[in-house]
Design a protein around this motif. Sequence first.
Motif, mmCIF file in Angstrom:
data_model
loop_
_atom_site.group_PDB
_atom_site.id
_atom_site.type_symbol
_atom_site.label_atom_id
_atom_site.label_comp_id
_atom_site.label_asym_id
_atom_site.label_seq_id
_atom_site.Cartn_x
_atom_site.Cartn_y
_atom_site.Cartn_z
ATOM 1 N N PRO A 170 0.817 -1.219 0.000
ATOM 2 C CA PRO A 170 0.000 0.000 0.000
ATOM 3 C C PRO A 170 0.847 1.265 0.000
ATOM 4 O O PRO A 170 1.881 1.342 0.653
ATOM 5 C CB PRO A 170 -0.813 -0.128 1.292
ATOM 6 C CG PRO A 170 -0.840 -1.589 1.586
ATOM 7 C CD PRO A 170 0.498 -2.094 1.141
ATOM 8 N N GLY A 171 0.398 2.248 -0.750
ATOM 9 C CA GLY A 171 1.123 3.511 -0.798
ATOM 10 C C GLY A 171 0.322 4.572 -1.523
ATOM 11 O O GLY A 171 -0.846 4.376 -1.864
ATOM 12 N N LEU A 172 0.953 5.720 -1.738
ATOM 13 C CA LEU A 172 0.353 6.820 -2.480
ATOM 14 C C LEU A 172 1.228 7.115 -3.692
ATOM 15 O O LEU A 172 2.454 7.151 -3.580
ATOM 16 C CB LEU A 172 0.237 8.066 -1.607
ATOM 17 C CG LEU A 172 -0.773 8.001 -0.462
ATOM 18 C CD1 LEU A 172 -0.544 9.145 0.515
ATOM 19 C CD2 LEU A 172 -2.190 8.069 -1.016
ATOM 20 N N ALA A 173 0.609 7.330 -4.834
ATOM 21 C CA ALA A 173 1.347 7.601 -6.056
ATOM 22 C C ALA A 173 0.922 8.943 -6.633
ATOM 23 O O ALA A 173 -0.175 9.446 -6.364
ATOM 24 C CB ALA A 173 1.113 6.497 -7.081
ATOM 25 N N SER A 174 1.800 9.530 -7.425
ATOM 26 C CA SER A 174 1.480 10.764 -8.138
ATOM 27 C C SER A 174 1.136 10.429 -9.580
ATOM 28 O O SER A 174 1.354 9.300 -10.047
ATOM 29 C CB SER A 174 2.680 11.714 -8.107
ATOM 30 O OG SER A 174 3.765 11.173 -8.854
ATOM 31 N N VAL A 175 0.600 11.410 -10.296
ATOM 32 C CA VAL A 175 0.322 11.222 -11.720
ATOM 33 C C VAL A 175 1.621 10.869 -12.451
ATOM 34 O O VAL A 175 1.648 10.007 -13.323
ATOM 35 C CB VAL A 175 -0.311 12.490 -12.315
ATOM 36 C CG1 VAL A 175 -0.441 12.378 -13.821
ATOM 37 C CG2 VAL A 175 -1.672 12.756 -11.681
ATOM 38 N N GLY A 176 2.703 11.553 -12.072
ATOM 39 C CA GLY A 176 3.995 11.265 -12.680
ATOM 40 C C GLY A 176 4.456 9.847 -12.421
ATOM 41 O O GLY A 176 5.034 9.203 -13.302
ATOM 42 N N ASP A 177 4.200 9.333 -11.208
ATOM 43 C CA ASP A 177 4.578 7.956 -10.875
ATOM 44 C C ASP A 177 3.854 6.960 -11.782
ATOM 45 O O ASP A 177 4.446 5.994 -12.268
ATOM 46 C CB ASP A 177 4.247 7.640 -9.422
ATOM 47 C CG ASP A 177 5.107 8.417 -8.447
ATOM 48 O OD1 ASP A 177 6.233 8.791 -8.826
ATOM 49 O OD2 ASP A 177 4.652 8.654 -7.317
#
Length: 201
Positions: A170-177
């Motif tokens: 589990p994590g948080l991603a950016s649009v760039g990621d």
Amino acid sequence: ELTAPVQKTPCPRREYTLLLVYGIVAAILIGYLMGGRARNYLAQPLRGVLLPALALAIEACFGLLAKRWEPALWLGWATCAEYALLFVFLWRNRERKAFWVLAISSLLNFVVIAMNGFRMPISPVVHNYPIFENIVSRVSAGEMVEYTLVGWDGPLWWLGDTIPVLWITPGLASVGDIGLAVGIFILIQEIMCPKAQKRRS
């Protein structure tokens, strides 16, 4: 991408690496299923492969640097050096279609980081998931200098870590990621299945 802890003493860097490894392994397996071969890399190897490795090494040193010097003295310079290495690598391999996806995605990440004091912003979405509580506390305590918590009025917050990823690690991603993940997948397919790419062209 910022990832959530899975142990009592979480290591976001390691979890991010695991997600990257999972994606690469999946892309390679799909490449083989499509009739590709890893040895095709030798026909047209990437140029400057040490450049992204150096960029990752710089970011890996952020924690050590923060223990010796105030982040305001070096964080901006270190981040610019990291992304400069990445962009040189991308430019040297610009003939590959995948690299334009990687370049745009890297640029999105760099812009949002630069607009937030050279820290990746974490949107208020993080407060909606109890699994991310440790991340919030660590960033608030200054233990993760490359991240910052922002509100809905934060500069370009929608380009920061705001997309929950709740499977495997589990994590948080950016649009760039997300764009980087897509770009790496396309790149591996280009490398393993060059004949298929030429037929499409």
